[in-house]
Write a protein that holds these residues in place. Structure first.
Motif, PDB file in Angstrom:
ATOM      1  N   ARG A 335       0.818  -1.126   0.072  1.00  0.00           N
ATOM      2  CA  ARG A 335      -0.023  -0.016  -0.131  1.00  0.00           C
ATOM      3  C   ARG A 335       0.989   1.387  -0.017  1.00  0.00           C
ATOM      4  O   ARG A 335       0.601   2.399  -0.755  1.00  0.00           O
ATOM      5  CB  ARG A 335      -0.959   0.135   0.993  1.00  0.00           C
ATOM      6  CG  ARG A 335      -1.682   0.998   1.265  1.00  0.00           C
ATOM      7  CD  ARG A 335      -2.837   1.245   2.638  1.00  0.00           C
ATOM      8  NE  ARG A 335      -2.060   1.422   3.622  1.00  0.00           N
ATOM      9  CZ  ARG A 335      -1.796   0.713   4.628  1.00  0.00           C
ATOM     10  NH1 ARG A 335      -2.257  -0.497   4.348  1.00  0.00           N
ATOM     11  NH2 ARG A 335      -1.194   1.011   5.557  1.00  0.00           N
ATOM     12  N   SER A 336       1.956   1.190   0.683  1.00  0.00           N
ATOM     13  CA  SER A 336       2.899   2.427   0.838  1.00  0.00           C
ATOM     14  C   SER A 336       4.154   2.193   1.440  1.00  0.00           C
ATOM     15  O   SER A 336       4.324   0.954   1.919  1.00  0.00           O
ATOM     16  CB  SER A 336       2.084   3.342   1.908  1.00  0.00           C
ATOM     17  OG  SER A 336       2.196   2.898   3.027  1.00  0.00           O
ATOM     18  N   TYR A 337       5.273   3.105   1.374  1.00  0.00           N
ATOM     19  CA  TYR A 337       6.440   2.881   1.987  1.00  0.00           C
ATOM     20  C   TYR A 337       6.612   3.835   2.996  1.00  0.00           C
ATOM     21  O   TYR A 337       6.366   5.012   2.880  1.00  0.00           O
ATOM     22  CB  TYR A 337       7.556   2.783   0.749  1.00  0.00           C
ATOM     23  CG  TYR A 337       7.555   1.604  -0.141  1.00  0.00           C
ATOM     24  CD1 TYR A 337       8.024   0.407   0.158  1.00  0.00           C
ATOM     25  CD2 TYR A 337       6.719   1.650  -1.272  1.00  0.00           C
ATOM     26  CE1 TYR A 337       8.283  -0.613  -0.884  1.00  0.00           C
ATOM     27  CE2 TYR A 337       6.609   0.750  -2.112  1.00  0.00           C
ATOM     28  CZ  TYR A 337       7.384  -0.658  -1.791  1.00  0.00           C
ATOM     29  OH  TYR A 337       7.131  -1.709  -2.635  1.00  0.00           O
ATOM     30  N   GLN A 338       7.484   3.569   3.832  1.00  0.00           N
ATOM     31  CA  GLN A 338       7.752   4.526   5.085  1.00  0.00           C
ATOM     32  C   GLN A 338       9.468   4.719   4.868  1.00  0.00           C
ATOM     33  O   GLN A 338      10.111   3.589   4.991  1.00  0.00           O
ATOM     34  CB  GLN A 338       7.415   4.202   6.428  1.00  0.00           C
ATOM     35  CG  GLN A 338       5.795   4.288   6.414  1.00  0.00           C
ATOM     36  CD  GLN A 338       5.425   3.887   7.747  1.00  0.00           C
ATOM     37  OE1 GLN A 338       5.882   3.321   8.592  1.00  0.00           O
ATOM     38  NE2 GLN A 338       4.140   4.178   8.292  1.00  0.00           N
ATOM     39  N   GLU A 353       6.640   9.436   3.933  1.00  0.00           N
ATOM     40  CA  GLU A 353       5.600   8.489   3.252  1.00  0.00           C
ATOM     41  C   GLU A 353       5.622   8.478   1.820  1.00  0.00           C
ATOM     42  O   GLU A 353       5.666   9.581   1.250  1.00  0.00           O
ATOM     43  CB  GLU A 353       4.247   8.640   4.161  1.00  0.00           C
ATOM     44  CG  GLU A 353       4.074   8.673   5.555  1.00  0.00           C
ATOM     45  CD  GLU A 353       3.625   7.242   5.892  1.00  0.00           C
ATOM     46  OE1 GLU A 353       3.347   6.479   4.715  1.00  0.00           O
ATOM     47  OE2 GLU A 353       3.447   7.003   6.978  1.00  0.00           O
ATOM     48  N   VAL A 354       5.738   7.200   1.239  1.00  0.00           N
ATOM     49  CA  VAL A 354       5.624   7.246  -0.017  1.00  0.00           C
ATOM     50  C   VAL A 354       4.744   6.330  -0.634  1.00  0.00           C
ATOM     51  O   VAL A 354       4.150   5.214  -0.049  1.00  0.00           O
ATOM     52  CB  VAL A 354       7.106   6.811  -0.674  1.00  0.00           C
ATOM     53  CG1 VAL A 354       7.000   6.882  -2.137  1.00  0.00           C
ATOM     54  CG2 VAL A 354       8.291   7.547  -0.140  1.00  0.00           C
ATOM     55  N   ASP A 355       4.086   6.742  -1.581  1.00  0.00           N
ATOM     56  CA  ASP A 355       2.815   5.749  -2.438  1.00  0.00           C
ATOM     57  C   ASP A 355       3.430   4.458  -2.996  1.00  0.00           C
ATOM     58  O   ASP A 355       4.478   4.450  -3.085  1.00  0.00           O
ATOM     59  CB  ASP A 355       2.331   6.452  -3.410  1.00  0.00           C
ATOM     60  CG  ASP A 355       1.086   5.899  -4.108  1.00  0.00           C
ATOM     61  OD1 ASP A 355       1.334   4.947  -4.947  1.00  0.00           O
ATOM     62  OD2 ASP A 355      -0.041   6.007  -3.607  1.00  0.00           O
ATOM     63  N   SER A 360      11.063   5.186  -5.514  1.00  0.00           N
ATOM     64  CA  SER A 360      12.186   6.120  -5.271  1.00  0.00           C
ATOM     65  C   SER A 360      11.645   7.401  -4.706  1.00  0.00           C
ATOM     66  O   SER A 360      10.527   7.813  -4.940  1.00  0.00           O
ATOM     67  CB  SER A 360      13.212   6.219  -6.146  1.00  0.00           C
ATOM     68  OG  SER A 360      12.523   6.987  -7.369  1.00  0.00           O
ATOM     69  N   THR A 361      12.409   8.166  -3.761  1.00  0.00           N
ATOM     70  CA  THR A 361      12.286   9.175  -3.262  1.00  0.00           C
ATOM     71  C   THR A 361      13.611   9.908  -3.072  1.00  0.00           C
ATOM     72  O   THR A 361      14.464   9.518  -2.930  1.00  0.00           O
ATOM     73  CB  THR A 361      11.362   9.232  -1.995  1.00  0.00           C
ATOM     74  OG1 THR A 361      10.926  10.544  -1.710  1.00  0.00           O
ATOM     75  CG2 THR A 361      12.169   8.791  -0.904  1.00  0.00           C
ATOM     76  N   VAL A 362      13.423  11.204  -3.213  1.00  0.00           N
ATOM     77  CA  VAL A 362      14.462  12.389  -2.676  1.00  0.00           C
ATOM     78  C   VAL A 362      14.603  12.726  -1.344  1.00  0.00           C
ATOM     79  O   VAL A 362      13.708  13.127  -0.941  1.00  0.00           O
ATOM     80  CB  VAL A 362      14.808  13.423  -3.559  1.00  0.00           C
ATOM     81  CG1 VAL A 362      15.942  14.128  -3.264  1.00  0.00           C
ATOM     82  CG2 VAL A 362      15.039  12.935  -5.054  1.00  0.00           C
TER      83      VAL A 362
END
Length: 499
Positions: A335-338, A353-355, A360-362
């Protein structure tokens, strides 16, 4: 005597028609296969002539057992280069011998590796009637690459997969696993291969069997199977004017959980999602025609074991105040990533919090030259959690200006310009030590990145230094020697870096 002469004549005719002579022993034969098979070959300058010749031999070996024709398999080649180029359309060569000879005669184009352009070209113009493609047969794309592309591939590749094209990727280089696994059809273990160009024959049978599984017979079938979804494809039986389809699916051991879905008559593919892992589903496709009766089609599909994510955490694009965190795989069941991160040593941490659809995220607003502990936790729709950690280091912050350069602004005058230094700069100090005449020191605000230097006598060497000013740390100056030419010489100046 007559029989031997007839045999010799038959063999001569085969050669004259460009057909391959049969080899000794039994040759494999693949019946009941029908599909359009497109090869996307890296023909750019990043591939050597030797590598390209090995790729051609691999493609010839892969295709050798297939039967070619308007009711069987058709194949085509697009070159990846500066501009995508068709080697031959699907309906040009309709015999095995002709296909083999056409591939043998294919020449490398060189140029840039514009894979995204080639993929867009394939979607817009190549899987069409004009290129000999057929509307009611499976479509397969085999992309052979050294792993690099000079343009974006993600969007055009997804559009092809949305059309129902099954994508296989063979990387002969050190390509980005995350990028290529996202580009290939799912699961990547079946559709993505990393192999040295000299070892490509090793994967021939495995790849051929996977292709056969897609194009064998005209039937309802499932592709891109994951732990929680699969894509159904079927031959074109209706149109939007002649009816619609009804999809019925349920776990084989619990038919009471049956779900029903209506699909437009002009569709030949649909994705079933939110499924249970390691579960066998009975699927029924009912063509509801308003013209005549069309038999229903059925298939049985077993979803994969639930993927554990993340199994890999990658740190990239490290800068003084940020870095990118990437992870894989990204199953639909998440569902999501932390993303939890904090400096080492230390007991403070922050959370992002990432969908669940992103990989990936910065992470920003970090301290320079610092080691961070980064933990990526997957939050599953079922409530389960899985986490994996990695260390990341920010780069040292540069306290030095970059790219000091000069522009002639007239007699005895130069314009000095520079790129900004990193961090919270309070301003810049520009010192000019003239060979003749007094030295000067200018102070400018942090938004100013150029000054005019005057009274620079012709024929002199002058030293110019630019130093950033910080509140809590000393700045490092960048210096250049500027040589002013004599007034009688051609107008201009010369400069070199000061030791």
């Amino acid at each position: 005597m007559f029989a031997r002469t007839a045999l010799q004549l038959a063999l001569w005719l085969q050669v004259a028609l460009g057909q391959s002579l049969p080899k000794r022993g039994l040759q494999p034969f693949i019946p009941d296969s029908e599909g359009d098979l497109l090869f996307l070959l890296d023909s750019s300058g990043s591939v050597s002539y030797y590598e390209f010749s090995r790729i051609k031999e691999f493609v010839r070996g892969l295709l050798r057992p297939f039967t070619f024709g308007p009711s069987d398999v058709q194949t085509s080649i697009i070159h990846i280069s500066t501009v995508p180029t068709i080697e031959f359309p699907f309906d040009r060569y309709l015999s095995s011998g002709a296909v083999q000879q056409a591939i043998r005669d294919t020449q490398q184009l060189m140029g840039d590796t514009n894979t995204g352009k080639a993929l867009s070209f394939a979607k817009e113009k190549f899987f069409t009637d004009e290129a000999g493609a057929r509307a009611d047969v499976p479509k397969v794309l085999v992309w052979v690459t050294d792993g690099f592309s000079t343009d974006d591939i993600s969007q055009p590749m997804q559009l092809l997969k949305d059309m129902g094209v099954t994508v296989f990727i063979i990387s002969t280089g050190r390509g980005n696993y995350l990028e290529l696994s996202a580009a290939a059809s799912q699961p990547p273990e079946k559709h993505l291969h990393f192999v040295d160009v000299d070892d490509m024959p090793i994967i021939t049978k495995e790849l051929r069997d996977a292709i056969i599984d897609v194009i064998r017979a005209k039937r309802l079938r499932a592709v891109e199977i994951t732990s929680s979804s699969f894509r159904l494809t079927w031959p074109r039986l209706l149109s939007s004017d002649t009816g619609y389809y009804v999809l019925q699916y349920a776990p084989a051991d619990d038919p009471r959980r049956k779900l029903v879905k209506q699909v437009s008559g002009d569709h030949t593919t649909d994705v079933l999602s939110d499924l249970s892992p390691e579960t066998t589903y009975e699927v029924v496709l009912v063509p509801e025609s308003n013209e005549h009766y069309i038999p229903l089609q059925t298939t049985r599909v077993t979803t994969l074991e639930e993927e554990i994510s993340p199994t890999r955490v990658l740190i990239s694009e490290s800068k003084p105040h940020s870095f990118r965190v990437s992870w894989a795989p990204t199953p639909d069941s998440v569902r999501s990533y932390q993303v939890l991160y904090g400096p080492l040593p230390g007991n403070s941490a922050k959370l992002l919090e990432v969908d669940g659809a992103h990989n990936s995220t910065v992470v920003e607003n970090l301290a320079p030259n610092t080691t961070y502990l980064v933990t990526v936790a997957a939050i599953y729709k079922s409530g389960k959690e899985k986490a994996l950690s990695a260390k990341a280091c920010t780069q040292e912050e540069s306290s030095k200006v970059r790219h000091l350069r000069f522009e002639d602004m007239g007699p005895n005058t130069l314009k000095a310009s520079w790129d900004s230094a990193d961090g919270p700069v309070l301003g810049y100090r520009v010192r000019c030590r003239r060979q003749t005449g007094p030295s000067s020191l200018l102070s400018v605000s942090p938004q100013i990145h150029s000054v005019l230097l005057t009274d620079l006598a012709s024929g002199t060497a002058n030293k110019v230094c630019v130093k950033p000013v910080y509140r809590n740390q000393p700045g490092k100056g960048l210096c250049r020697m500027v040589h002013m030419q004599h007034a009688t010489a051609a107008q201009g100046y010369k400069h070199r870096r000061s030791a």
